[in-house]
Design a protein around this motif. Sequence first.
Motif, PDB file in Angstrom:
ATOM      1  N   ARG A   1      12.252   4.625   0.830  1.00 38.35           N
ATOM      2  CA  ARG A   1      11.942   4.678  -0.595  1.00 38.35           C
ATOM      3  C   ARG A   1      10.466   4.406  -0.823  1.00 38.35           C
ATOM      4  NH1 ARG A   1      16.394   0.472  -2.612  1.00 38.35           N
ATOM      5  NH2 ARG A   1      15.697  -0.480  -0.659  1.00 38.35           N
ATOM      6  N   ARG A   2       9.951   4.916  -1.918  1.00 30.22           N
ATOM      7  CA  ARG A   2       8.563   4.622  -2.279  1.00 30.22           C
ATOM      8  C   ARG A   2       8.365   3.117  -2.371  1.00 30.22           C
ATOM      9  NH1 ARG A   2       9.370   7.327  -7.110  1.00 30.22           N
ATOM     10  NH2 ARG A   2       9.783   9.527  -6.719  1.00 30.22           N
ATOM     11  N   GLY A   3       7.284   2.669  -1.775  1.00 24.71           N
ATOM     12  CA  GLY A   3       6.975   1.250  -1.785  1.00 24.71           C
ATOM     13  C   GLY A   3       7.387   0.519  -0.544  1.00 24.71           C
ATOM     14  N   ASP A   4       8.297   1.088   0.262  1.00 27.15           N
ATOM     15  CA  ASP A   4       8.681   0.445   1.518  1.00 27.15           C
ATOM     16  C   ASP A   4       7.461   0.256   2.415  1.00 27.15           C
ATOM     17  OD1 ASP A   4      11.314   0.519   0.725  1.00 27.15           O
ATOM     18  OD2 ASP A   4      11.986   1.912   2.280  1.00 27.15           O
ATOM     19  N   VAL A   5       7.396  -0.881   3.085  1.00 32.82           N
ATOM     20  CA  VAL A   5       6.425  -1.087   4.160  1.00 32.82           C
ATOM     21  C   VAL A   5       7.188  -0.857   5.459  1.00 32.82           C
ATOM     22  CG1 VAL A   5       4.846  -2.695   5.273  1.00 32.82           C
ATOM     23  CG2 VAL A   5       5.067  -2.692   2.779  1.00 32.82           C
ATOM     24  N   ALA A   6       6.857   0.215   6.151  1.00 30.15           N
ATOM     25  CA  ALA A   6       7.684   0.697   7.260  1.00 30.15           C
ATOM     26  C   ALA A   6       6.916   0.700   8.581  1.00 30.15           C
ATOM     27  CB  ALA A   6       8.199   2.104   6.963  1.00 30.15           C
ATOM     28  N   VAL A   7       7.669   0.580   9.665  1.00 30.95           N
ATOM     29  CA  VAL A   7       7.121   0.627  11.020  1.00 30.95           C
ATOM     30  C   VAL A   7       7.556   1.942  11.667  1.00 30.95           C
ATOM     31  CG1 VAL A   7       6.998  -0.529  13.265  1.00 30.95           C
ATOM     32  CG2 VAL A   7       7.287  -1.884  11.177  1.00 30.95           C
ATOM     33  N   PHE A   8       6.615   2.593  12.357  1.00 36.03           N
ATOM     34  CA  PHE A   8       6.876   3.885  12.987  1.00 36.03           C
ATOM     35  C   PHE A   8       5.816   4.119  14.046  1.00 36.03           C
ATOM     36  CE2 PHE A   8       3.948   4.346   9.561  1.00 36.03           C
ATOM     37  CZ  PHE A   8       3.027   5.286   9.976  1.00 36.03           C
ATOM     38  N   LYS A   9       5.988   5.176  14.805  1.00 38.81           N
ATOM     39  CA  LYS A   9       4.983   5.549  15.799  1.00 38.81           C
ATOM     40  C   LYS A   9       4.119   6.670  15.250  1.00 38.81           C
ATOM     41  CE  LYS A   9       7.573   4.141  19.897  1.00 38.81           C
ATOM     42  NZ  LYS A   9       8.199   4.570  21.175  1.00 38.81           N
ATOM     43  N   SER A  10       2.821   6.539  15.467  1.00 42.70           N
ATOM     44  CA  SER A  10       1.885   7.550  14.975  1.00 42.70           C
ATOM     45  C   SER A  10       2.203   8.915  15.571  1.00 42.70           C
ATOM     46  CB  SER A  10       0.451   7.162  15.336  1.00 42.70           C
ATOM     47  OG  SER A  10      -0.431   8.243  15.111  1.00 42.70           O
ATOM     48  N   PRO A  11       2.309   9.959  14.738  1.00 39.22           N
ATOM     49  CA  PRO A  11       2.509  11.308  15.277  1.00 39.22           C
ATOM     50  C   PRO A  11       1.343  11.775  16.129  1.00 39.22           C
ATOM     51  CG  PRO A  11       2.949  11.245  12.909  1.00 39.22           C
ATOM     52  CD  PRO A  11       2.284   9.956  13.264  1.00 39.22           C
TER      53      PRO A  11
END
Length: 213
Positions: free
Chosen positions: A89-99
């Motif tokens: 959702r908009r506003g989430d602070v999320a963790v992911f791997k850089s594309p």
Amino acid sequence: MANSGARDDHGKPRARGLRGWLLGEGRQLLVMLVLLAVARTSFANHYSVPSGSMEYTLMPGDHVMVDMSAYGVRLPFTNVTLVPRDAPRRGDVAVFKSPRDGVRLIKRVVAVGGDRVVLADGHLSINGEALADPAVPGVEHFGARAARLNLDMGGGPDIEGLVVPPGQVLVVGDHRGNSIDGRYFGLVPASALYARALGVFWRRGEGPVWKSL
């Protein structure tokens, strides 16, 4: 009579040495370590913030508690979703791997599928609506969440009229002029987000804290 070895309470020979340890305490320890690994991979973990790209929400050195199951329970050490949960959702602070290079990143989800995005001088408008109150331009509102921006290095690259396709998200840092984010490496598949930040539990110079995100 020769001693045939130590026996247990039932008169049976006790396993000795490494084999005995592996059959006893070692096996229990291994099971515990596997369960801990599964829990850390699938449910909860923590993240140490390496840079200032999310100031002032996150500061360098912050330790952040993250929910590894927020976007679905996954098979440990894979991207296979076993139990779907919330969509980003908009506003989430999320963790992911850089594309771009696979480096683990933490950024804010500012737009989801179907959103039309304009970013000018560091300030966002989504679907024609500015996220900041003109009276307080340094704070953007994502529903009930408020993000205090750091614009001391300018706003970074602008975005004009981007429409986010279904199944994709746009991630941007709150330190708009000091963040390598979706303006550089493009959109991120929603399925690639593997954790949502819940709050800061340790901040350099303050020690234990709890700052909800």
